[in-house]
Design a protein around this motif. Structure first.
Motif, PDB file in Angstrom:
ATOM      1  N   ASP A   1      27.010  27.151 -37.737  1.00  0.00           N
ATOM      2  CA  ASP A   1      25.815  26.345 -37.452  1.00  0.00           C
ATOM      3  C   ASP A   1      24.524  26.901 -38.048  1.00  0.00           C
ATOM      4  O   ASP A   1      23.483  26.234 -37.970  1.00  0.00           O
ATOM      5  CB  ASP A   1      25.606  26.164 -35.942  1.00  0.00           C
ATOM      6  CG  ASP A   1      26.759  25.444 -35.269  1.00  0.00           C
ATOM      7  OD1 ASP A   1      27.303  24.508 -35.884  1.00  0.00           O
ATOM      8  OD2 ASP A   1      27.114  25.827 -34.142  1.00  0.00           O
ATOM      9  N   VAL A   2      24.559  28.089 -38.667  1.00  0.00           N
ATOM     10  CA  VAL A   2      23.307  28.727 -39.090  1.00  0.00           C
ATOM     11  C   VAL A   2      23.245  29.053 -40.576  1.00  0.00           C
ATOM     12  O   VAL A   2      22.167  29.343 -41.105  1.00  0.00           O
ATOM     13  CB  VAL A   2      23.041  30.023 -38.282  1.00  0.00           C
ATOM     14  CG1 VAL A   2      22.841  29.703 -36.806  1.00  0.00           C
ATOM     15  CG2 VAL A   2      24.164  31.039 -38.474  1.00  0.00           C
ATOM     16  N   LEU A   3      24.389  29.039 -41.244  1.00  0.00           N
ATOM     17  CA  LEU A   3      24.442  29.420 -42.652  1.00  0.00           C
ATOM     18  C   LEU A   3      25.039  28.273 -43.459  1.00  0.00           C
ATOM     19  O   LEU A   3      26.167  27.848 -43.215  1.00  0.00           O
ATOM     20  CB  LEU A   3      25.299  30.679 -42.834  1.00  0.00           C
ATOM     21  CG  LEU A   3      25.626  31.092 -44.281  1.00  0.00           C
ATOM     22  CD1 LEU A   3      24.352  31.454 -45.043  1.00  0.00           C
ATOM     23  CD2 LEU A   3      26.618  32.250 -44.292  1.00  0.00           C
TER      24      LEU A   3
ATOM     25  N   ILE B   1      19.370  26.046 -38.989  1.00  0.00           N
ATOM     26  CA  ILE B   1      19.831  26.753 -40.181  1.00  0.00           C
ATOM     27  C   ILE B   1      18.842  27.854 -40.553  1.00  0.00           C
ATOM     28  O   ILE B   1      17.653  27.610 -40.709  1.00  0.00           O
ATOM     29  CB  ILE B   1      20.022  25.769 -41.356  1.00  0.00           C
ATOM     30  CG1 ILE B   1      21.155  24.785 -41.034  1.00  0.00           C
ATOM     31  CG2 ILE B   1      20.320  26.528 -42.651  1.00  0.00           C
ATOM     32  CD1 ILE B   1      21.335  23.703 -42.074  1.00  0.00           C
ATOM     33  N   GLU B   2      19.351  29.062 -40.703  1.00  0.00           N
ATOM     34  CA  GLU B   2      18.518  30.203 -41.041  1.00  0.00           C
ATOM     35  C   GLU B   2      18.562  30.535 -42.528  1.00  0.00           C
ATOM     36  O   GLU B   2      17.559  30.968 -43.103  1.00  0.00           O
ATOM     37  CB  GLU B   2      18.965  31.437 -40.241  1.00  0.00           C
ATOM     38  CG  GLU B   2      18.860  31.295 -38.729  1.00  0.00           C
ATOM     39  CD  GLU B   2      17.418  31.265 -38.248  1.00  0.00           C
ATOM     40  OE1 GLU B   2      16.531  31.733 -38.994  1.00  0.00           O
ATOM     41  OE2 GLU B   2      17.174  30.787 -37.124  1.00  0.00           O
ATOM     42  N   ASP B   3      19.737  30.343 -43.152  1.00  0.00           N
ATOM     43  CA  ASP B   3      19.922  30.754 -44.538  1.00  0.00           C
ATOM     44  C   ASP B   3      20.763  29.720 -45.277  1.00  0.00           C
ATOM     45  O   ASP B   3      21.654  29.095 -44.692  1.00  0.00           O
ATOM     46  CB  ASP B   3      20.631  32.114 -44.616  1.00  0.00           C
ATOM     47  CG  ASP B   3      19.827  33.229 -43.986  1.00  0.00           C
ATOM     48  OD1 ASP B   3      19.015  33.845 -44.699  1.00  0.00           O
ATOM     49  OD2 ASP B   3      20.016  33.478 -42.778  1.00  0.00           O
TER      50      ASP B   3
ATOM     51  N   ARG C   1       8.320  22.927 -37.544  1.00  0.00           N
ATOM     52  CA  ARG C   1       9.304  22.951 -36.452  1.00  0.00           C
ATOM     53  C   ARG C   1      10.034  24.290 -36.324  1.00  0.00           C
ATOM     54  O   ARG C   1      10.903  24.433 -35.487  1.00  0.00           O
ATOM     55  CB  ARG C   1      10.328  21.827 -36.648  1.00  0.00           C
ATOM     56  CG  ARG C   1       9.727  20.435 -36.519  1.00  0.00           C
ATOM     57  CD  ARG C   1      10.753  19.353 -36.708  1.00  0.00           C
ATOM     58  NE  ARG C   1      10.184  18.032 -36.457  1.00  0.00           N
ATOM     59  CZ  ARG C   1      10.131  17.443 -35.265  1.00  0.00           C
ATOM     60  NH1 ARG C   1      10.629  18.077 -34.204  1.00  0.00           N
ATOM     61  NH2 ARG C   1       9.589  16.248 -35.122  1.00  0.00           N
ATOM     62  N   ARG C   2       9.703  25.249 -37.189  1.00  0.00           N
ATOM     63  CA  ARG C   2      10.327  26.571 -37.136  1.00  0.00           C
ATOM     64  C   ARG C   2       9.250  27.648 -37.162  1.00  0.00           C
ATOM     65  O   ARG C   2       8.181  27.457 -37.723  1.00  0.00           O
ATOM     66  CB  ARG C   2      11.271  26.766 -38.320  1.00  0.00           C
ATOM     67  CG  ARG C   2      12.580  25.992 -38.227  1.00  0.00           C
ATOM     68  CD  ARG C   2      13.408  26.212 -39.498  1.00  0.00           C
ATOM     69  NE  ARG C   2      13.525  27.615 -39.841  1.00  0.00           N
ATOM     70  CZ  ARG C   2      14.479  28.433 -39.383  1.00  0.00           C
ATOM     71  NH1 ARG C   2      15.415  27.974 -38.554  1.00  0.00           N
ATOM     72  NH2 ARG C   2      14.509  29.703 -39.733  1.00  0.00           N
ATOM     73  N   ASP C   3       9.594  28.803 -36.573  1.00  0.00           N
ATOM     74  CA  ASP C   3       8.648  29.914 -36.549  1.00  0.00           C
ATOM     75  C   ASP C   3       8.732  30.777 -37.800  1.00  0.00           C
ATOM     76  O   ASP C   3       7.820  31.559 -38.078  1.00  0.00           O
ATOM     77  CB  ASP C   3       8.897  30.791 -35.315  1.00  0.00           C
ATOM     78  CG  ASP C   3       8.608  30.056 -34.013  1.00  0.00           C
ATOM     79  OD1 ASP C   3       7.733  29.175 -34.029  1.00  0.00           O
ATOM     80  OD2 ASP C   3       9.279  30.352 -33.007  1.00  0.00           O
ATOM     81  N   LYS C   4       9.823  30.658 -38.539  1.00  0.00           N
ATOM     82  CA  LYS C   4       9.985  31.449 -39.760  1.00  0.00           C
ATOM     83  C   LYS C   4      10.655  30.604 -40.824  1.00  0.00           C
ATOM     84  O   LYS C   4      11.317  29.603 -40.529  1.00  0.00           O
ATOM     85  CB  LYS C   4      10.793  32.718 -39.483  1.00  0.00           C
ATOM     86  CG  LYS C   4      12.206  32.480 -38.993  1.00  0.00           C
ATOM     87  CD  LYS C   4      12.926  33.805 -38.789  1.00  0.00           C
ATOM     88  CE  LYS C   4      14.372  33.592 -38.339  1.00  0.00           C
ATOM     89  NZ  LYS C   4      15.093  34.869 -38.186  1.00  0.00           N
ATOM     90  N   PRO C   5      10.488  30.983 -42.092  1.00  0.00           N
ATOM     91  CA  PRO C   5      11.052  30.166 -43.170  1.00  0.00           C
ATOM     92  C   PRO C   5      12.572  30.218 -43.218  1.00  0.00           C
ATOM     93  O   PRO C   5      13.198  31.191 -42.772  1.00  0.00           O
ATOM     94  CB  PRO C   5      10.453  30.792 -44.434  1.00  0.00           C
ATOM     95  CG  PRO C   5      10.101  32.185 -44.048  1.00  0.00           C
ATOM     96  CD  PRO C   5       9.712  32.128 -42.607  1.00  0.00           C
ATOM     97  N   VAL C   6      13.168  29.170 -43.750  1.00  0.00           N
ATOM     98  CA  VAL C   6      14.581  29.189 -44.106  1.00  0.00           C
ATOM     99  C   VAL C   6      14.692  29.927 -45.434  1.00  0.00           C
ATOM    100  O   VAL C   6      13.935  29.654 -46.370  1.00  0.00           O
ATOM    101  CB  VAL C   6      15.140  27.764 -44.239  1.00  0.00           C
ATOM    102  CG1 VAL C   6      16.582  27.797 -44.738  1.00  0.00           C
ATOM    103  CG2 VAL C   6      15.036  27.019 -42.922  1.00  0.00           C
TER     104      VAL C   6
ATOM    105  N   PRO D   1      24.240  38.422 -40.050  1.00  0.00           N
ATOM    106  CA  PRO D   1      25.432  39.223 -39.730  1.00  0.00           C
ATOM    107  C   PRO D   1      26.510  39.156 -40.808  1.00  0.00           C
ATOM    108  O   PRO D   1      27.574  39.754 -40.655  1.00  0.00           O
ATOM    109  CB  PRO D   1      25.919  38.588 -38.429  1.00  0.00           C
ATOM    110  CG  PRO D   1      25.527  37.157 -38.547  1.00  0.00           C
ATOM    111  CD  PRO D   1      24.205  37.160 -39.283  1.00  0.00           C
ATOM    112  N   TYR D   2      26.260  38.449 -41.903  1.00  0.00           N
ATOM    113  CA  TYR D   2      27.270  38.232 -42.938  1.00  0.00           C
ATOM    114  C   TYR D   2      27.019  39.138 -44.143  1.00  0.00           C
ATOM    115  O   TYR D   2      25.885  39.256 -44.615  1.00  0.00           O
ATOM    116  CB  TYR D   2      27.259  36.771 -43.414  1.00  0.00           C
ATOM    117  CG  TYR D   2      27.360  35.775 -42.296  1.00  0.00           C
ATOM    118  CD1 TYR D   2      28.592  35.400 -41.767  1.00  0.00           C
ATOM    119  CD2 TYR D   2      26.209  35.202 -41.750  1.00  0.00           C
ATOM    120  CE1 TYR D   2      28.679  34.483 -40.732  1.00  0.00           C
ATOM    121  CE2 TYR D   2      26.284  34.285 -40.719  1.00  0.00           C
ATOM    122  CZ  TYR D   2      27.518  33.929 -40.209  1.00  0.00           C
ATOM    123  OH  TYR D   2      27.596  33.026 -39.174  1.00  0.00           O
ATOM    124  N   THR D   3      28.077  39.750 -44.636  1.00  0.00           N
ATOM    125  CA  THR D   3      28.019  40.463 -45.908  1.00  0.00           C
ATOM    126  C   THR D   3      28.507  39.511 -46.987  1.00  0.00           C
ATOM    127  O   THR D   3      29.600  38.943 -46.873  1.00  0.00           O
ATOM    128  CB  THR D   3      28.899  41.725 -45.879  1.00  0.00           C
ATOM    129  OG1 THR D   3      28.440  42.599 -44.835  1.00  0.00           O
ATOM    130  CG2 THR D   3      28.840  42.461 -47.208  1.00  0.00           C
TER     131      THR D   3
END
Length: 251
Positions: free
Chosen positions: A25-27, A46-48, A72-77, A128-130
């Motif tokens: 759900d985030v990448l 989505i973060e990345d 709508r977000r506190d930090k950039p994607v 958390p992903y390499t």
């Protein structure tokens, strides 16, 4: 690791969407079907986004997504792209001509999007992903990826014709659970596939002969919409699964 298939075709029609996968759900892996499948709430989670190369069908939803999530977000994607791909995005997409430069909107310090280049062939961390990038064969700089979290790895070929290093690296990844591999054209269009840096069922079969699967699932994507029935028929006797829109996997 959860994998959702948002887009898995090499072109777009009402029943086909271009390359886009969502992990946990985030990448996002490529951005061909973000805004056509996800709700505003889901987009904001989505973060990345990891982009394999600069061709339009893999990046087309980046500008539309930026326009939707602003404020709508506190930090950039963060968009992770190879150096050549990052340059193409800055010069040809977020250039204030084709689309506003959302890497500086609303401010340079707090933009909607942040483009973070990587060197093709390098390994980098995304939350958390390499992520291990692997250069593959395509007219523009294109990368496949191995994404690892804990004891689970997922690989994606990216757009590629016959290549070598990808298989060597995959065979050295004991945690590999699934490989997303492109196949675009039917065998009759082998010359077109070779010129454009894509696979056919014939070349996929040859490529997979070098792959030490060890139980790893092989999931085919990127079939050109005009040739879906023909390519499916030519893949029918191969030990692969053809992805469909909406498929979900847990690895």
């Amino acid at each position: 690791m959860k994998l959702q298939v948002l887009g898995c075709h090499g072109g777009e029609l009402p029943s086909c969407r271009t390359t886009c996968f969502l992990v946990d759900d985030v990448l996002a892996l490529d951005a061909g079907a973000l805004t056509s499948t996800l709700s505003l709430e889901q987009l904001c989670k989505i973060e990345d986004i990891i982009v394999g190369h600069s061709h339009f069908d893999h990046v087309k939803d980046l500008p539309l997504m930026a326009d939707l999530i602003i404020g709508r977000r506190d930090k950039p994607v963060t968009i992770h792209a190879s150096r050549e791909c990052a340059r193409a995005l800055r010069e040809n997409m977020f250039n204030n001509a084709l689309w506003p430069d959302f890497t500086r909107i609303p401010t340079r310090k707090e933009p909607v999007l942040r483009i973070k280049p990587f060197r093709a062939g390098s390994t980098f961390q995304v939350g958390p992903y390499t992520v291990q990038s692997i250069p593959v064969h395509h007219p523009v700089e294109s990368c496949g990826f191995i994404i690892t979290r804990g004891r689970t790895s997922l690989a994606m070929s990216g757009d590629t014709g016959p290549t070598e290093k990808l298989w060597k690296v995959l065979n050295q990844t004991p945690t590999l659970k699934a490989l997303l591999v492109e196949t675009s054209f039917p065998n009759a269009l082998q010359q077109l596939a070779d010129v454009s840096g894509h696979l056919t069922p014939r070349t996929l079969k040859s490529e997979l002969s070098r792959f030490e699967r060890d139980g790893c699932s092989v999931l085919v994507y990127h079939i050109k919409p005009a040739f879906v029935p023909q390519v499916k028929k030519e893949l029918a006797d191969m030990p692969v699964e053809i992805l469909e829109l909406g498929d979900t996997f847990e690895f």
